[in-house]
Design an enzyme around this catalytic site. Structure first.
Site, mmCIF file in Angstrom:
data_model
loop_
_atom_site.group_PDB
_atom_site.id
_atom_site.type_symbol
_atom_site.label_atom_id
_atom_site.label_comp_id
_atom_site.label_asym_id
_atom_site.label_seq_id
_atom_site.Cartn_x
_atom_site.Cartn_y
_atom_site.Cartn_z
ATOM 1 N N SER C 304 0.816 -1.212 0.000
ATOM 2 C CA SER C 304 0.000 0.000 0.000
ATOM 3 C C SER C 304 0.850 1.261 0.000
ATOM 4 O O SER C 304 1.960 1.281 0.545
ATOM 5 C CB SER C 304 -0.882 0.042 1.258
ATOM 6 O OG SER C 304 -1.702 -1.091 1.331
ATOM 7 N N HIS C 383 -7.253 0.124 6.368
ATOM 8 C CA HIS C 383 -6.816 -1.258 6.623
ATOM 9 C C HIS C 383 -6.821 -1.590 8.115
ATOM 10 O O HIS C 383 -7.189 -2.684 8.505
ATOM 11 C CB HIS C 383 -5.435 -1.506 6.010
ATOM 12 C CG HIS C 383 -5.464 -1.585 4.516
ATOM 13 N ND1 HIS C 383 -6.205 -2.522 3.836
ATOM 14 C CD2 HIS C 383 -4.884 -0.821 3.555
ATOM 15 C CE1 HIS C 383 -6.056 -2.342 2.530
ATOM 16 N NE2 HIS C 383 -5.262 -1.311 2.337
#
Lengths: 450, 450, 450, 450
Positions: C304, C383
């Site tokens: 990410s 997340h």
């Protein structure tokens, strides 16, 4: 790369595998396992290894010619009542065991495509033979071929028989190919397009737009492979140029307005199916489908190349050209000279001078130039054989360099009228008649002024 | 009802239609239209009309025996190098034109089923012939058959060859049949079930419950027809009675608990596919599928009838029975007498007296009674040929009247162990060995006490 | 282009159409016809016309505030037993008639996408508001908004309520997107990819290769639109650089060898669904699907970006940065100076000097930089809120200019462990705890040497 | 069987589960898990346990009436500019938390059916209320209901609102039901048929024959449940008797000949969807589908029962019957006497005597007998409300005992003409006009002879 089958040991192993496939030992289920292994072996071979594989298949699993000769002799001797039994044994003897091997290969997963591709390689090795099995047969008849070549040719014939049976049009499925089709399929359409190269996904998307249609035939055992496909443009009026159709910036036709369907590209995709024709069915099925979907469409035409026109015009005997085209020998020579100074980039105005005469020559080429009794042009043979008629010639219908190189840019529309297809086909098949629209006829034989 | 083809004019019309199908005239597309008409004609014929249709097909479109004889003679004369060409012509001459007609019929919509059903009628006319083509061939060999019958038999052989090719197991699709299947399909399952009659939709629903499985093979050209199907019960332990399995009120097995799959019914559905076997593939594929779905299932057995047991026990030569069953001649005679006083409704306690001896006789029947070198029992031939072994006998495994009538109620489990299938098959195919569980062996040859 | 709704007459016509949609006249079927017309009108409007359409919908079909006030007053007066009835009337009065219009628009063919897109335009007009409805509410609370803006905001809230209901994850379908998906869908994937731009069909094909997976959520009323999709790379070990994953020439992983699934791109596609979250479900469902398909895969991580890292590092108060990153103020200042001389093209060796300190700063940013009590980084919020933990930092994980611009090339792996997801989520939701792998913790708080 | 929720501990456990479903704790994914558990709990309850479950849901998760009252008071006090914010809070306060629970239950696998069935049970407990929500509301208005009942009724209203939204016709899918549909679905059609009982699978098969059609609406979240279905017979001319349609031995109509579609049975299947109407859409959609499939069909009529006719004729005030039917009071009395001596088995000739007068009474019943301003007959209300007209009466249209019991065997055709549907509906909705064919009008008001 892949294995080469160079040594005798390798060849021997493959031979044993082939023999095991044919042996009844272990039952049908085991036979399949062995066939899968044989198929895997083929896939991993190098080109030369494959050539050896084919030779092995052709020669070591051929007909037992002596056994056949013995049975033939027996047949000539037995009483009539016993003939059927000898005939049966003879029929079996005449069926080479390689047929069984090919059949087994075809039945494993992915096997049908494997067999089709195997025949494509075989045809490559056999070298240039005509496009239809009759011709292949003819080629075989030249006694100069040695035994090995004879058996390779016979293997081709065996494979052809089997494929003809398996790819019977009754087994095929007509599917529309659209922008909603899987990318994995569209990727193949891009690769297989054989008439007008697809340059990009944007080009493809344009050919699948709302005013376009694309249809293909598929086989249940090769569900991801189009066998043949046709691209169709729907429009108001008959398109006269393929560049117009392929122009990404051209506006779309509104479906309610369209009255014409133009078949502008038909591609066969499987080299291994040479001689197994389904193109005629495809066109007829597509015409029927389109009529159902779009009742306003009344005219079904192709926009087709004349692939042999330039070669014929440039190189055929001048008198023959003049005769076919209904122009004088001098005109032919003058035209040739002029064309010698031109190219695909010559300005349109300049080309205009030769328009009338060259179109007449093209008409003559289509209608009168022959190979035997059939039209010299292969595309003409295909469409006339399917029952179409020669409808219209298009000056600079293909303005690409390829178009100039092939036919000085001339293209032709063949027209399919459902009500005439059978009669046209009949006339072509029995009398070799080239059915032609009046306008074409008049170009070649202008009505006399009174 | 249906047309009769009685007059010469009628027959003539059909002959012309057949000839037109074969004629190239009008192209492939027209040929299909004619084939469809020919198929329609067949469908509207009465039984006697169909018999005439078949005779016409067999006789008027047979091999040209004289042409074959001439080519055979030619083959015996030509130099070796020219043989391949003569062979090719001979092969073509040996392929009767009726083959082409059958092929064309098969390719029209619904045509594959039509051809299969046509062969079923043909087999009816041919009368009792053995269950496999080898035997059919044998039947043909009796010279007493006259020409017409010979050609009918040859037509059968032609159809068999074609069907064998078309129904290759590589073309077949395994589909699960469930209560979510179309009623139109389930209706056929009810009609086709050949082992344990399905009495009602409720009976069928029970056989498709959560602890049951049903699988069938389907052909892409006959998508609505199961060709063969098998019914499977999942349970904890091996069921010993078919009535238990068919009991609508029996509780369902909980899937996580099951360890055994019992194949209790296998039905072939298409009489016209006699000799085209795919039963062995079916079982193996289903075993694989079940192992994937339900890893706790480890035992795969059938629960099978002994269809010929009673006839053999009642009527075979008494010494042979005694020998096979390892009992004395007197015991055989005594048993026969006792059985003569019993019926399907005799109380279970009473039957109990003969249990041990009758089971030993059943074991002897399965293992030692032969037709030639193969087991006398057809179901045994099927499963042993597929690689199963004789696992267990079930006293009163089928307590229905039919069960009593067929085998005095005895049933047998054949067991399929994937790791042994090939070896078992091999032993059976090459040495006719009947692979048998130890318990069965010991029944026939009890270990001696020391 | 498109109509502008400039004149009062135009606006009046649309208002009448809206009123007719709501009128019971002509029955439900006619109401649908009118709703289709209203949808068609919207589609043909220019941007300013659409703004007027939205204003009309918001203001003229708002809650009748006076009626609500009257009912509220009534409620305060009636005896307790009569309250339920007044409450019911009040509830109805509080439901603006524009809700009914939106509902009707959503129900016509194509209407759900139309409503989603309509809200996207509305959000544009409303200007920057926070990403979640709570924040939107907060925005509304600023009393400075005038009435028109208030009603627009209320329209947004109405649409949000409806969409939240319609796009409940229970209605969504998880579908795999592959190279076998329709080109029309893949084209949207190319357009919607929001993290790592897809440059070409070849780039897309690489992301759908045999060692890749792509999954999306779809809604039955918008079957051709992925609502959100995630791209996954399967590999042996955790990839540390996104360029590695996107390299068209990199060899494929062999599926039997893979042990790790890297989620390297998650894209929301529908601006009009802002605040309607289903990303957390998507990841959990995909993890479950992959575990079932590929039992050897044990590690599920993201790769990410840290979209706010550079801005924070460059511009946040220097003491705060130093504190978060566990480095000194001087080190921060020195780093800032060094970074000022670098760019995305600075040679890797040179960047190497700042590696350790910058990574520590990135760790500090993720773990300690906050907006309120939540992590400052939006991807971290997503997340961690879904139950992942911060697993590993990747130096030059994104070596593209965009990567440098966003986060000096640093990327982070978040790890999803099914057995910890719920506890992690809980810790984050209730105590704002940022669950972190030991390696990260040690970077920020190195174990003291003894 | 099933758990009873008798003790306080049990009830407490369920309440905690419900509260946990609503708590944000653990995130959305965990909330789903809990909702699944709550659904499982419901499914295992006994009838009385379910009643307690519903009471718990209704009472403990109701609107907080005090909070609502406070907000209402606040609203009456705040300045206009602050009203929107209070309104928003009020709207939320008025939405009971049980709505959220129902929504969560609906979203788990199988949950939509569970919620529909839950409402069916709730409606059973609520006792007889009118068929439409307006009436339900009316029932609620009787102040005699105590609080618990009020909350149960409010729970019903909450569920109704949600179901109305979820089962919007825009979400429904029209599917043809045929003999090719899954047996599992057809089994439900047999069970759900509410007008003319399906006696067997053979009866069903007859209703799905080639000259029949059956269509149903399905919801994507309940894909295996038809929500409503209609059975249609295609014929030449309008059938006058339902027995004719249901006769298994009647010959099939040839499709090319048919000109009429008779809707002879419409069944709603889900008691829990009471008041959520989609019947009118179904008929219109089916009419459109049939017109497309069969352009020769021009007449679309129902063959419908008059379920309230006999009760009305036998028990209504004699003057009212006489007035409606345009016969004298004496005639009514005489008819009643005659009918008192007859039964469903009275010979047809004998019944013939009363034919003309009874048909006139039936016409009067349909056209003039009212409940309020609407037709007394519920089936008439349905079809007239959908825009049909009263077309024709059929003497002994239903000769079954049920037909005699309900309406002395009389049946009626309502006709749907697409071009008139909207105007008819409008006339019915605004002026309560019963649109009637001329033949019916003339029965009641015969043209005077001149």
């Amino acid at each position: 790369v892949g294995a080469d089958l160079a040594g005798a040991a390798d060849v021997g192993r493959v031979r044993v595998l082939m023999e095991e496939c044919l042996a009844a030992k272990g039952g049908e289920v085991s036979a399949r396992t062995r066939a899968r292994r044989l198929g895997g072996t083929w896939l991993q071979l190098s080109p030369s290894g494959r050539q050896r594989f084919l030779a092995l298949l052709a020669e070591d699993f051929a007909v037992d010619h002596d056994a056949v000769a013995d049975l033939a002799a027996e047949l000539t001797r037995v009483p009539v009542a016993e003939r059927p039994d000898v005939e049966r044994r003879l029929r079996r003897a005449l069926s080479a065991s390689r047929r069984g091997l090919v059949r087994q290969l075809s039945a494993v997963p992915g096997g049908m495509k494997l067999v089709v591709d195997m025949r494509a390689e075989l045809l490559d090795h056999l070298g240039p033979v005509g496009p239809d099995p009759t011709t292949e047969t003819a080629a075989l008849e030249t006694a100069a071929l040695e035994l090995a070549a004879l058996e390779l040719a016979a293997l081709n014939e065996d494979m052809f028989d089997l494929l003809l049976d398996w790819f019977d049009v009754g087994f095929l499925e007509l599917r529309r190919i659209s922008w909603d089709s899987p990318a994995a399929l569209l990727e193949k359409v891009i690769a297989y397009e054989a008439v007008h190269r697809i340059d990009s996904w944007a080009d493809l998307r344009n050919r699948l737009d709302s005013d376009r249609r694309c249809f293909g035939f598929f086989h249940p055992r090769m569900p991801d492979e189009p066998l043949i496909f046709v691209e169709v443009a729907l429009a108001r009026g008959v398109a006269s140029s393929v560049q117009e159709l392929l122009d990404l910036d051209a506006p779309q036709s509104a479906l309610p307005d369209v009255d014409t369907a133009v078949f502008y590209s038909i591609s066969n995709t499987q080299a291994g199916l040479r001689g197994v024709g389904f193109g005629d069915f495809l066109i007829k099925r597509v015409v029927e489908d389109l009529q159902r979907e779009l009742p306003t469409v009344r005219v079904f035409v192709t926009l087709s190349p004349l692939p042999g026109f330039r070669r014929w015009f440039d190189t055929a005997e001048v008198g023959a050209v003049a005769g076919a085209a209904a122009i004088t020998v001098d005109q032919v020579l003058a035209l040739r000279t002029q064309l010698g100074t031109m190219s695909g980039t010559t300005p349109a105005e300049e080309r205009e001078n030769i328009r009338a005469e060259l179109l007449r020559a093209a008409a003559g080429y289509l209608v009168r130039a022959k190979r035997g009794v059939a039209p010299l042009d292969p595309v003409a043979r295909f469409h006339l054989g399917n029952g179409a008629r020669v409808e219209r010639l298009n000056w600079q219908g293909d303005s690409s360099p390829k178009g100039w190189k092939e036919s000085y840019g001339v293209m032709v529309n063949y027209r399919y009228e459902l009500s005439h297809i059978e009669a046209n086909h009949e006339a072509f098949a029995s009398e070799h008649a080239v059915v032609t629209a009046k306008a074409i006829t008049e170009m070649l034989d202008p009505p006399r002024r009174r």
